[in-house]
Design a protein around this motif. Structure first.
Motif, short mmCIF file in Angstrom:
data_model
loop_
_atom_site.label_atom_id
_atom_site.label_comp_id
_atom_site.label_asym_id
_atom_site.label_seq_id
_atom_site.Cartn_x
_atom_site.Cartn_y
_atom_site.Cartn_z
N SER A 309 -12.51 5.84 -9.57
CA SER A 309 -12.32 5.20 -8.25
C SER A 309 -13.39 4.54 -7.80
O SER A 309 -14.56 4.38 -8.36
CB SER A 309 -12.24 6.60 -7.44
N TYR A 310 -12.94 3.50 -6.98
CA TYR A 310 -11.89 3.28 -6.22
C TYR A 310 -11.52 2.10 -6.18
O TYR A 310 -12.27 1.14 -6.60
CB TYR A 310 -12.12 3.79 -4.76
N ALA A 311 -10.30 1.56 -5.84
CA ALA A 311 -9.84 -0.01 -5.55
C ALA A 311 -8.43 -0.10 -5.86
O ALA A 311 -7.71 -1.07 -5.38
CB ALA A 311 -10.57 -0.85 -6.54
N GLN A 312 -7.66 1.05 -6.48
CA GLN A 312 -6.30 0.79 -6.56
C GLN A 312 -5.92 -0.36 -7.62
O GLN A 312 -5.22 -1.46 -7.10
CB GLN A 312 -5.31 0.84 -5.19
N MET A 313 -6.63 -0.31 -8.77
CA MET A 313 -6.46 -1.34 -9.69
C MET A 313 -6.24 -0.69 -11.32
O MET A 313 -6.77 0.23 -11.53
CB MET A 313 -7.63 -2.29 -9.89
N TRP A 314 -5.28 -1.45 -11.79
CA TRP A 314 -5.03 -0.88 -13.23
C TRP A 314 -5.70 -2.03 -14.15
O TRP A 314 -5.22 -2.99 -14.35
CB TRP A 314 -3.41 -0.79 -13.51
N LEU A 315 -6.95 -1.72 -14.69
CA LEU A 315 -7.72 -2.65 -15.26
C LEU A 315 -7.68 -2.79 -16.80
O LEU A 315 -7.58 -1.60 -17.32
CB LEU A 315 -9.01 -2.55 -14.79
N ALA A 337 4.00 -0.81 -16.50
CA ALA A 337 4.95 0.21 -16.55
C ALA A 337 4.41 1.40 -15.90
O ALA A 337 5.02 2.26 -15.45
CB ALA A 337 5.05 0.64 -18.26
N GLY A 338 2.94 1.70 -16.09
CA GLY A 338 2.44 2.72 -15.30
C GLY A 338 2.41 2.39 -13.88
O GLY A 338 2.88 3.35 -13.08
N VAL A 339 1.99 1.34 -13.40
CA VAL A 339 2.12 1.01 -11.82
C VAL A 339 3.58 1.29 -11.22
O VAL A 339 3.88 1.54 -10.21
CB VAL A 339 1.76 -0.38 -11.40
N ALA A 340 4.50 0.76 -12.19
CA ALA A 340 5.94 0.56 -11.63
C ALA A 340 6.68 2.23 -11.44
O ALA A 340 7.18 2.46 -10.37
CB ALA A 340 6.90 0.08 -12.72
N ARG A 349 0.16 1.00 -4.04
CA ARG A 349 0.07 -0.41 -4.53
C ARG A 349 -1.07 -0.77 -5.13
O ARG A 349 -2.11 -0.65 -4.95
CB ARG A 349 0.48 -1.47 -3.74
N TYR A 350 -1.02 -1.02 -6.55
CA TYR A 350 -1.92 -1.34 -7.43
C TYR A 350 -1.96 -2.93 -7.87
O TYR A 350 -0.93 -3.37 -8.19
CB TYR A 350 -1.72 -0.31 -8.73
N ASP A 351 -2.93 -3.35 -8.24
CA ASP A 351 -3.04 -4.54 -8.80
C ASP A 351 -3.36 -4.51 -10.38
O ASP A 351 -4.24 -3.51 -10.76
CB ASP A 351 -4.24 -5.58 -8.14
N VAL A 384 -8.24 4.25 -9.00
CA VAL A 384 -7.32 5.15 -8.08
C VAL A 384 -8.08 5.03 -6.57
O VAL A 384 -9.10 4.27 -6.24
CB VAL A 384 -7.25 6.83 -8.73
N ARG A 385 -7.33 5.77 -5.71
CA ARG A 385 -7.41 5.65 -4.13
C ARG A 385 -8.78 5.75 -4.04
O ARG A 385 -9.70 6.51 -4.66
CB ARG A 385 -6.61 6.79 -3.61
N ASP A 386 -9.30 5.17 -2.90
CA ASP A 386 -8.32 4.19 -2.17
C ASP A 386 -8.85 2.88 -2.12
O ASP A 386 -9.25 2.24 -3.16
CB ASP A 386 -8.35 4.70 -0.52
N THR A 387 -8.62 2.09 -0.89
CA THR A 387 -8.94 0.72 -0.91
C THR A 387 -10.50 0.43 0.02
O THR A 387 -10.75 -0.74 0.33
CB THR A 387 -8.06 -0.21 -0.56
N GLY A 388 -11.01 1.51 0.52
CA GLY A 388 -12.42 1.26 1.06
C GLY A 388 -12.62 2.07 2.32
O GLY A 388 -13.58 2.28 2.80
N GLU A 389 -11.64 2.73 2.88
CA GLU A 389 -11.66 3.50 4.02
C GLU A 389 -12.46 4.55 3.95
O GLU A 389 -13.43 4.96 4.87
CB GLU A 389 -10.26 3.81 4.56
#
Length: 420
Positions: A309-315, A337-340, A349-351, A384-389
């Motif tokens: 964690s964190y950033a919601q990215m699939w790298l 395939a994972g993000v879908a 949502r993931y990048d 995984v979660r989150d995007t910074g809150e």
């Protein structure tokens, strides 16, 4: 002029304090978000200077395509803001009081001897849960100690899968908690174990398709330290390699594929300190040795997951260069395939993209080694979660939602491997 003993002692203390880990629970500690790196001349390099040379703690990697989050203790706020203004950066305050957020989390997190996913659990509870899960379902699960940590804690891997005659199934390996402060990671790996073992009748088809090896906590010493009452311990990142000034090595910079490359530091006080050599740490060595040995024994390694964690990215690789692997499109298709499967659960949502495409270089990671060693075709880091809150201090109330959506991604990936 000859300095007195008292002055020399004072100067020595100042030097020592300057090298100590950040005091995250200190009142007034903040997380700043830099929002315009791409618009600043040599902006990426200037942020990397702060990380590698000035030892600021970057909660997300310096990058051009998204904001960058940086922790700043009170005594360095003026220094940080001056650097930002002098170099034309625009920034906001993402978390105004890190210490307050830590205290809120502590009040909400109710730990006990029994495993649950309403709270973040201690390592002993995790060990007992994994052992008991395997004992209760020995027909599909087994536990192996793969090594010992700096502080002599056991590192355990659980293998889960339904034996299938005359078939070598594709195998998945998953490491969790390699960065100590990312508590959501061991919460997810143990959730996956619980789903596979204690609800195995619901996933019999999946367990007939793949074998899954899970290392729930790759950095037990660091993880336990973050649960201690030591000042600043909650945000500890590295392992617990002893050192008189700045202990710890970043295990995710210690793997032996382009070790010491960009995005690492030789400075012991840096959060991205690479160690004295590749695989200098018992934790990273244990992972390497286990994967190598199992490969010799005939395990058909196909996919490696590093849960962070964190950033919601699939790298996907690479993390050491801006170049792409030859099979980059395959890796992205795998990630998609994972993000879908993940996004429809709660709309999260993931990048998807390479580490350097979405962020910036960070050599010596377990994901690059998994791919570069040749053991795995598919290697992924899932942020995984989150995007910074909340950043690393994700509230316990979000564990189950995060676990459920990520679990759906893992199920989709298992199906992808079987169909392949």
């Amino acid at each position: 002029m000859k300095l007195s003993t008292a002055v020399l002692l004072f100067l020595g203390i100042l030097a020592l304090v300057a090298g100590l880990p950040h005091t995250y629970d200190e009142k007034g500690s903040k997380v700043f978000r830099v929002v315009n790196t791409a618009q600043v001349e040599n902006g990426l390099e200037k942020l990397q200077h702060l990380q590698v040379n000035e030892n600021f703690d970057f909660w997300t990697r310096p990058n051009l395509k998204a904001a960058t989050d940086i922790f700043v203790p009170p005594h360095r706020i003026e220094e940080f803001e001056t650097y930002m203004k002098d170099n034309g950066f625009t920034y906001t305050v993402m978390i105004p009081d890190v210490g307050k957020l830590i205290l809120q989390e502590k009040a909400l997190n109710k730990q006990g001897p029994d495993m649950d996913w309403d709270n973040y659990q201690r390592y002993e509870t995790i060990l007992n849960f994994v052992d008991q899960s395997a004992l209760s379902h020995s027909e599909i699960a087994s536990v192996e100690e793969i090594g010992r940590t700096i502080e002599n804690r056991p590192m355990i891997v659980i293998k889960i899968g339904t034996p299938v005659a005359n078939k070598t199934k594709p195998a998945i390996f998953m490491d969790g908690g390699i960065h100590a402060r990312e508590w959501i990671s061991p919460a997810l790996t143990t959730y996956f174990i619980n789903q596979l073992v204690n609800n195995f009748t619901s996933y019999d088809d999946m367990l007939s398709q793949v074998d899954i090896y899970i290392l729930p906590v790759a950095n037990p010493d660091g993880y336990e330290y973050t649960h201690s009452n030591a000042s600043g311990a909650r945000m500890w990142r590295k392992n617990r390699r002893p050192d008189v000034s700045c202990p710890g090595v970043d295990l995710n910079r210690n793997f032996g594929y382009v070790w010491g490359g960009p995005g690492t530091s030789p400075n012991k006080c840096s959060e991205i300190y690479k160690g004295t050599q590749a695989f200098s740490e018992p934790e990273s060595t244990a992972i390497r040795n286990f994967i190598q040995r199992k490969s010799i024994e005939g395990v058909n390694w196909r996919a490696y997951f590093a849960i962070h964690s964190y950033a919601q990215m699939w790298l996907v690789p690479w993390g050491w260069t801006y170049d792409f692997p030859q099979d980059y499109e395959d890796l992205v298709r795998f990630g998609n395939a994972g993000v879908a499967a993940l996004t429809p659960v709660h709309g999260t949502r993931y990048d998807v993209g390479s580490v350097t495409e979405l962020l910036s270089p960070g050599a010596g990671g377990s994901d690059d080694w998994a791919k570069g060693s040749g053991f795995f075709k598919y290697s992924q880091t899932v942020e995984v979660r989150d995007t910074g809150e909340y950043g690393f201090i994700l509230p316990p109330s979000q564990i189950k939602d995060c676990a459920l959506e990520t679990w759906e991604a893992i199920r989709a990936i298992a199906k992808f491997l079987d169909e392949e």
